[in-house]
Design an enzyme around this catalytic site. Structure first.
Site, PDB file in Angstrom:
ATOM      1  CB  CYS A   2      -0.680   0.031   1.377  1.00  0.00           C
ATOM      2  SG  CYS A   2      -2.147   1.612   1.030  1.00  0.00           S
ATOM      3  CD  GLU A 102      -1.839  -2.808  -4.617  1.00  0.00           C
ATOM      4  OE1 GLU A 102      -0.477  -3.001  -4.905  1.00  0.00           O
ATOM      5  OE2 GLU A 102      -2.633  -3.694  -3.085  1.00  0.00           O
TER       6      GLU A 102
END
Length: 235
Positions: A2, A102
């Site tokens: 993250c 992502e």
DNA sequence: CCAGACGTTGTT
DNA sequence: GTCTGG
DNA sequence: CCAGACGTTGTT
DNA sequence: GTCTGG
């Protein structure tokens, strides 16, 4: 992972959802990046959103740059690592978000995806925080009681990191790690429970109500902090 | 004993 | 390649 | 996470 | 500060 997320849920909705208040209205954020000051809810002041810098600097670090590496902490080892152990026991926090990004390596370069709940509702990522003061600089003999203490006070830096775990099935198509998402009824324990109870929450959140979709590479640059980076694009 | 690291990700 | 800044 | 810098001397 | 390596 993250290493980038969004937080554009309106103030009122965030305050109701987390039972905490902002001191001043936050700007909607579409591209939250490491190194920035971002709102979190800390265990020692759970009624407030506080602005901490993303990238945990351990209290013993001699340089704040240490934090640029520590934007994530592995759930599997967070209780053991010298950089996180103390924070895990005493300084946990909630990191509000409503999506995260992502990047997937493809033939044509890296394609970013946004992962979020189907209804874009906000959620809490499991975080740790720290308070860091610069090492005492060598002040000359005449410099006691001078501006040194005030400088250190001004330079006190509060930072946070996001805990990661194995990804759920949805995210595993994109990436090998995923930040720990807490269910709403787990947040109290994460903030105030004992270490064992908190550690038990560090698992993978189910993907039932989540979605992932490609977004523009505009999200690559943290300077592009506008709603275009959450819009779906064709692959 | 002191010196030096202390972390994650991903990639090779 | 590696580090710093956002 | 990605983007962008990565250096020195001397001079303004 | 605390742990690992030499």
């Amino acid at each position: 992972m993250c290493g980038r997320y969004s937080l554009f849920t309106p103030r009122e909705e965030l305050e109701e959802r987390f039972d905490a208040t902002f001191e001043t209205s936050p700007e909607p954020r579409y591209n939250c990046a490491p190194g920035q000051r971002l709102p979190v809810v800390t265990n020692d002041d759970p009624g407030a959103f506080r602005s901490l810098k993303w990238g945990l600097v351990p209290p013993w670090a001699d340089d704040r740059k240490v934090g640029s590496n520590l934007i994530n902490a592995r759930a599997e080892t967070v209780r053991e690592k010298p950089s996180f152990r103390e924070a895990f026991e005493r300084r946990r926090c909630l990191v509000p978000a409503d999506g995260f990004y992502e990047w997937v390596q493809t033939e044509g370069g890296k394609q970013p995806y946004r992962v979020a709940f189907e209804d874009d509702r906000p959620f809490a990522m499991a975080g740790l925080w720290e308070r860091w003061k610069p090492p005492q600089t060598q002040t000359g003999l005449g410099d006691f009681a001078g501006g040194g203490a005030a400088d250190a006070e001004a330079e006190t830096l509060e930072t946070f990191t996001v805990v990661t775990a194995e990804p759920n099935e949805l995210v595993s198509d994109l990436h090998g790690r995923m930040s720990v998402i807490l269910a709403p009824d787990e947040e109290e324990t994460w903030l105030h429970g004992d270490g064992d109870d908190a550690a038990a929450l560090l698992d993978t959140y189910p993907d039932d109500e989540m979605r992932a979709y490609p977004v523009s590479t505009r999200v690559n640059s943290p300077a592009n902090d506008d709603s275009s980076v959450v819009e779906p694009v064709e692959r």
